[in-house]
Design a protein around this motif. Structure first.
Motif, PDB file in Angstrom:
ATOM      1  N   ARG A 199       0.094  15.722   2.271  1.00 21.21           N
ATOM      2  CA  ARG A 199       0.584  15.221   3.558  1.00 21.21           C
ATOM      3  C   ARG A 199       2.078  14.921   3.457  1.00 21.21           C
TER       4      ARG A 199
ATOM      5  N   ARG B 236       0.788  -0.985  -4.925  1.00 14.06           N
ATOM      6  CA  ARG B 236      -0.497  -1.361  -5.528  1.00 14.06           C
ATOM      7  C   ARG B 236      -1.499  -0.226  -5.420  1.00 14.06           C
TER       8      ARG B 236
ATOM      9  N   ARG C 135      -6.121   1.539   5.480  1.00 18.46           N
ATOM     10  CA  ARG C 135      -5.693   2.189   6.714  1.00 18.46           C
ATOM     11  C   ARG C 135      -6.916   2.529   7.546  1.00 18.46           C
TER      12      ARG C 135
ATOM     13  N   VAL D 252       0.870  -1.175   0.000  1.00 16.01           N
ATOM     14  CA  VAL D 252       0.000   0.000   0.000  1.00 16.01           C
ATOM     15  C   VAL D 252       0.916   1.236   0.000  1.00 16.01           C
ATOM     16  N   PRO D 253       0.648   2.220  -0.857  1.00 13.90           N
ATOM     17  CA  PRO D 253       1.532   3.390  -0.877  1.00 13.90           C
ATOM     18  C   PRO D 253       1.437   4.169   0.438  1.00 13.90           C
ATOM     19  N   PRO D 254       2.494   4.901   0.799  1.00 13.96           N
ATOM     20  CA  PRO D 254       2.463   5.663   2.053  1.00 13.96           C
ATOM     21  C   PRO D 254       1.384   6.750   1.999  1.00 13.96           C
ATOM     22  N   ALA D 255       0.900   7.158   3.194  1.00 17.73           N
ATOM     23  CA  ALA D 255      -0.215   8.115   3.253  1.00 17.73           C
ATOM     24  C   ALA D 255       0.176   9.488   2.716  1.00 17.73           C
TER      25      ALA D 255
ATOM     26  N   TYR E 258      -3.781   9.368  -6.601  1.00 17.50           N
ATOM     27  CA  TYR E 258      -3.292   9.108  -5.252  1.00 17.50           C
ATOM     28  C   TYR E 258      -2.175  10.081  -4.890  1.00 17.50           C
TER      29      TYR E 258
ATOM     30  N   GLY F 287       2.847  10.744   6.667  1.00 20.67           N
ATOM     31  CA  GLY F 287       1.379  10.659   6.677  1.00 20.67           C
ATOM     32  C   GLY F 287       0.768  11.794   7.441  1.00 20.67           C
TER      33      GLY F 287
ATOM     34  N   ALA G  68      -6.554  10.172   5.674  1.00 19.75           N
ATOM     35  CA  ALA G  68      -5.618   9.183   5.119  1.00 19.75           C
ATOM     36  C   ALA G  68      -6.196   7.772   5.125  1.00 19.75           C
TER      37      ALA G  68
END
Lengths: 236, 236
Positions: A232, A207, B232, A170-173, A225, A236, B173
């Motif tokens: 942010r 993903r 998340r 999962v991509p970072p926030a 995204y 995040g 997020a």
């Protein structure tokens, strides 16, 4: 109403003769003489303009002008097959603030009849300009000519590098103000060698959905995204 | 290879006569008799199948079957104008795991020649099934018949409710496992009264881009963002 003008033409007091396509659009939208319009050059220039409509042509006089800084790089490098779906990505990318679109020559696009060729790049560029006129963005994405994948992967690059892949994380926030480059495989995907070239260049598999996305969906998902995660910081 | 079968037909040992469109697809993809295929009913059913190809028809024998739970609701309610762009949203929504698509009758779509009519809903449904066959998802989104906006806004609803709007805030997020409903205005936007109806029903304005997005871009952006933010919790 937004009107496109050539890069470099936005100088206060200048008179710009609009090109035929812009004149056509003004007529379709029933613009009137004397109307205040917003001039965009697609490279950060924004001017106030006053319209004079002739029988066949149109001229604007440029008022106040400002130049906006270029946005932080958001690069989409996409396997260059299926030109109709690619053209659609180009339009959406412009709306979403992508700064550069790179058609990649890959193993699985080389033999495809509908692959992107240099001759189509000008049409894609026009499409980015039409899209910013519609949405009011001040910078249009650059569209590069098709580049061999290995050459693209070897170019020096800083910032976040993502490879769209179903088995990625999962991509970072957040990504903050760093440049972001996203590589998206064509229909049929990248070959293992192609993936290695990206991974060796610091691209991390990420993903953007739970299923196999078509290339145009993955490219758009990456742009959406990133434009939200930009708001942010990396934590995040 | 994925093949579509009717809901309710997936019972181990059953023999299913495939419809003409599926037979055509199998021939285009040069499927061979005896080939193992994956049967999808679009409502969580997944079966193993063995193919028998006749001269004009095709039959599969159903092997092991499982039924997947429905995904957490992700509802896109979209101003129902411009049916070609709407059809495109329907396809992308299916790839992205949207569970329900609601064409909204709004002030700005009522008089539009290309607005969505009930007669087109069946075509959209078929398109969701084609999309899941392509991407391998086990649940296809439901496509409702066009609903008047005020009626939709008044329906009881739980979970996250977002109204796509340029002046909205950055979405959180994470959203965790709550249902998410996203309302997207048509070309020309919602009227102030329509926005009030949504806000009274607990919809919060949220921005999915930095520019005015076309309705299909905003709808897709909402779906992309939600499918990632699902990974998340609400606190990010």
């Amino acid at each position: 109403m937004n009107v496109l003008v050539p890069v470099g033409s936005l100088v206060t007091g200048a008179r710009i003769v609009l090109d035929a396509l812009e004149v056509h659009h003004l007529r379709v939208r029933r613009a009137g003489a004397g109307e205040a319009i917003r001039l965009l050059d697609g490279a950060g220039g924004v001017g106030e303009g006053t319209l004079e409509l002739g029988r066949k042509d149109a001229v604007v006089t440029v008022g106040a002008v400002r130049h906006e800084d270029p946005p932080v790089p958001l690069v989409l490098a996409i396997g260059a097959g299926e030109r109709d779906r690619f053209a659609w990505v180009v339009e959406k990318a412009a709306e979403l603030g992508v700064t550069e679109i790179v058609p990649l020559e890959t193993e699985h696009t080389r033999g495809v009849a509908s692959r992107i060729r240099e001759a189509q790049v000008e049409r894609f560029r026009r499409r980015t300009l039409e899209a910013i006129k519609q949405c009011g963005a001040t910078w249009a994405p650059q569209v590069r000519e098709p580049v061999p994948l290995q050459q693209f992967a070897a170019e020096p690059r800083t910032g976040v590098r993502w490879l769209a892949a179903l088995e990625g994380g999962v991509p970072p926030a957040g990504v903050g103000a760093q440049p972001v480059t996203i590589a998206v495989g064509p229909e049929g995907g990248f070959t293992p060698e192609e993936r290695w070239a990206f991974e060796a260049a610091g691209f991390v598999p990420v993903r953007f959905g739970d299923h196999i996305l078509r290339f145009e969906t993955a490219a758009l998902a990456g742009a959406v995204y990133t434009s939200i995660a930009r708001k942010r910081g990396l934590d995040g």
